[in-house]
Design a protein around this motif. Structure first.
Motif, PDB file in Angstrom:
ATOM      1  N   ILE A   1       0.835  -1.195   0.000  1.00  0.00           N
ATOM      2  CA  ILE A   1       0.000   0.000   0.000  1.00  0.00           C
ATOM      3  C   ILE A   1       0.874   1.252   0.000  1.00  0.00           C
ATOM      4  O   ILE A   1       1.948   1.274   0.603  1.00  0.00           O
ATOM      5  CB  ILE A   1      -0.909   0.019   1.246  1.00  0.00           C
ATOM      6  CG1 ILE A   1      -1.789  -1.241   1.287  1.00  0.00           C
ATOM      7  CG2 ILE A   1      -1.782   1.262   1.294  1.00  0.00           C
ATOM      8  CD1 ILE A   1      -2.487  -1.431   2.618  1.00  0.00           C
TER       9      ILE A   1
ATOM     10  N   ALA B   1      -1.300  -4.879   3.167  1.00  0.00           N
ATOM     11  CA  ALA B   1      -2.584  -5.518   3.439  1.00  0.00           C
ATOM     12  C   ALA B   1      -2.339  -7.004   3.680  1.00  0.00           C
ATOM     13  O   ALA B   1      -1.558  -7.633   2.963  1.00  0.00           O
ATOM     14  CB  ALA B   1      -3.541  -5.305   2.280  1.00  0.00           C
TER      15      ALA B   1
ATOM     16  N   SER C   1      -6.589  -7.489   7.828  1.00  0.00           N
ATOM     17  CA  SER C   1      -6.035  -6.324   8.511  1.00  0.00           C
ATOM     18  C   SER C   1      -4.987  -5.638   7.644  1.00  0.00           C
ATOM     19  O   SER C   1      -4.615  -6.133   6.578  1.00  0.00           O
ATOM     20  CB  SER C   1      -5.428  -6.727   9.856  1.00  0.00           C
ATOM     21  OG  SER C   1      -4.310  -7.581   9.658  1.00  0.00           O
ATOM     22  N   GLN C   2      -4.522  -4.493   8.125  1.00  0.00           N
ATOM     23  CA  GLN C   2      -3.454  -3.774   7.452  1.00  0.00           C
ATOM     24  C   GLN C   2      -2.343  -3.472   8.438  1.00  0.00           C
ATOM     25  O   GLN C   2      -2.591  -3.263   9.621  1.00  0.00           O
ATOM     26  CB  GLN C   2      -3.971  -2.462   6.839  1.00  0.00           C
ATOM     27  CG  GLN C   2      -4.877  -2.660   5.641  1.00  0.00           C
ATOM     28  CD  GLN C   2      -5.171  -1.360   4.918  1.00  0.00           C
ATOM     29  OE1 GLN C   2      -4.655  -0.301   5.291  1.00  0.00           O
ATOM     30  NE2 GLN C   2      -5.992  -1.425   3.878  1.00  0.00           N
TER      31      GLN C   2
ATOM     32  N   GLY D   1       2.224   0.707   3.881  1.00  0.00           N
ATOM     33  CA  GLY D   1       1.624  -0.415   4.576  1.00  0.00           C
ATOM     34  C   GLY D   1       1.561  -1.672   3.739  1.00  0.00           C
ATOM     35  O   GLY D   1       1.904  -1.680   2.553  1.00  0.00           O
TER      36      GLY D   1
END
Length: 418
Positions: free
Chosen positions: A215, A226, A231-232, A224
């Motif tokens: 991300i 995923a 969740s992230q 980030g």
């Protein structure tokens, strides 16, 4: 000896450099051409994820030979040279620069490459891999300017990078698709020790979960990852350690027999009698184990060249060294000797104190030792290898008893008292 012959080595890593050295030590007086795609002269790779990455080792110490060695031993080292093809009928290798080179004997030491991450975003954002000196230098800098890292894959490389990242003060999350790190290699109980080691050092080790997307808006800076659990994870650095694949494109185009690498016999000779292979790319028949083995560990690249050189010179040399590797993570140092296929054992025996990280582990089948690992216990590797080589049944209870010298357990097995 062979003063008019030309031996060409494709791949200027540890295996290639050591083969050139072995050829000269065996008295080969002909031409040696060592072709490497990287701009650096041959170097060793283990420090790239260990001391060099952590700034504990100087750059010059990782090279196999001094720069002057190649000229002094009349080895034509051509760096930054990509080999584009092998013409077996003409006994020639073609290069992208410097022109073709004819050979009498050819060694392929082309190594392996990191398996690439294929999740969405991995082609757009910077993902770090660790294979070359350049990779290690760039990752070392990234660790110095980052705060949170996600490491995808909890194999040896992933765990060593995790240890380096913690030493650099980063928040570290390791994502492992399996139930435990190293479980396929070591089995459940030893894998639990490594999991606890990293968690005790502040690593957020998440098993049974994978990264599904990288991300971020800026391609230079991910924000980030995923995860497969929905969740992230917020990070500013992503490292992938999801295995390696042998570099077989040249061998494939040349029509050599392949299966998980270049298939070679116990002499390291390929399906072409004038072409040999050594190191990470070689899937070599092991006479003791009775099967082909491809090992990506340093010891293989260090040990196979002497056999490859002698075989290229027409000697009856056989590669029968047991697989061996080592790892350093935090206060844990370990060595592993032998070979066992995943699940190919009856039981795992511990000797010593795993809680204190001072122990040995043995993988047993039919009361015979297939492999052994010593953790923070030194000068036992040769005894462990001898236990594997002897192939005799052992007294498992005595093997587990650290008050009984391991050498005595070995002597009893050889005497048939196991």
């Amino acid at each position: 000896m062979g003063a008019q012959e030309t031996f060409v080595i494709v791949g200027a890593g540890l295996a290639g450099a050591k083969t050139a050295q072995a050829l000269r030590e065996e008295g080969f007086a002909g031409r040696i051409v060592l072709l490497g795609q990287e701009p650096e002269r041959p170097y060793e790779r283990p420090p790239l994820s260990k001391d060099f990455l952590q700034g504990k080792s100087e750059r010059e110490k990782i090279f196999v030979h001094a720069q002057s060695w190649y000229a002094e031993h009349n080895v034509e080292l051509r760096t930054s040279t990509k080999v584009t093809g092998i013409d077996r009928s003409a006994h020639r290798v073609d290069c992208a620069r410097g022109g073709p080179v004819s050979y009498d004997k050819l060694l392929l030491a082309t190594g392996a490459s990191p398996r690439q991450l294929s999740v969405p975003g991995s082609d757009r954002h910077r993902v770090y891999y660790l294979r070359r000196i350049e990779d290690s230098q760039q990752l070392k800098f990234a660790l110095s300017v980052s705060s949170r890292v996600a490491i995808l894959g909890a194999g040896w490389i992933g765990l060593e990078v995790a240890a380096a990242a913690r030493a650099a003060g980063l928040e570290v999350t390791v994502l492992e698709r399996g139930e435990l790190p190293l479980q396929r290699i070591l089995g459940t109980a030893p894998a639990e020790i490594f999991a606890k080691l990293h968690r005790d050092h502040g690593v957020d080790l998440r098993c049974g979960v994978q990264g599904t997307r990288i991300i971020g808006d800026d391609p230079r800076q991910p924000t980030g990852v995923a995860l497969s659990d929905g969740s992230q994870l917020g990070v500013d650095l992503v490292v992938a350690g999801i295995g390696a694949v042998p570099n077989t494109l040249l061998a494939q185009a040349a029509g050599l027999e392949l299966e998980n690498g270049v298939m070679v016999d116990k002499h390291l000779r390929s399906s072409d009698p004038d072409i040999y292979a050594a190191g990470d790319v070689a899937n070599a028949f092991h006479p003791l184990l009775g099967k082909h083995i491809r090992s990506e560990h340093w010891y293989n690249a260090l040990s196979q060249p002497a056999v490859a050189a002698r075989s290229m010179l027409g000697q009856d040399a056989v590669y029968a060294e047991l697989p061996y590797f080592y790892s350093d993570q935090y206060e844990l140092g370990m060595e592993y000797s032998g070979y066992v296929a995943p699940g190919g054992y009856d039981e795992i025996i511990f000797r010593g104190d795993p809680a204190a990280l001072t122990f040995m582990t043995f993988w047993i089948k039919d009361r015979r030792v297939l492999a052994g690992m010593n953790v923070n216990i030194w000068n036992q590797t040769e005894t462990i290898k001898a236990l594997v080589r002897c192939g005799r049944q052992v007294d498992v209870a005595r093997l587990a008893d650290s008050k009984i010298p391991l050498e005595r357990v070995l002597a009893e097995a050889r005497a048939g008292d196991g």
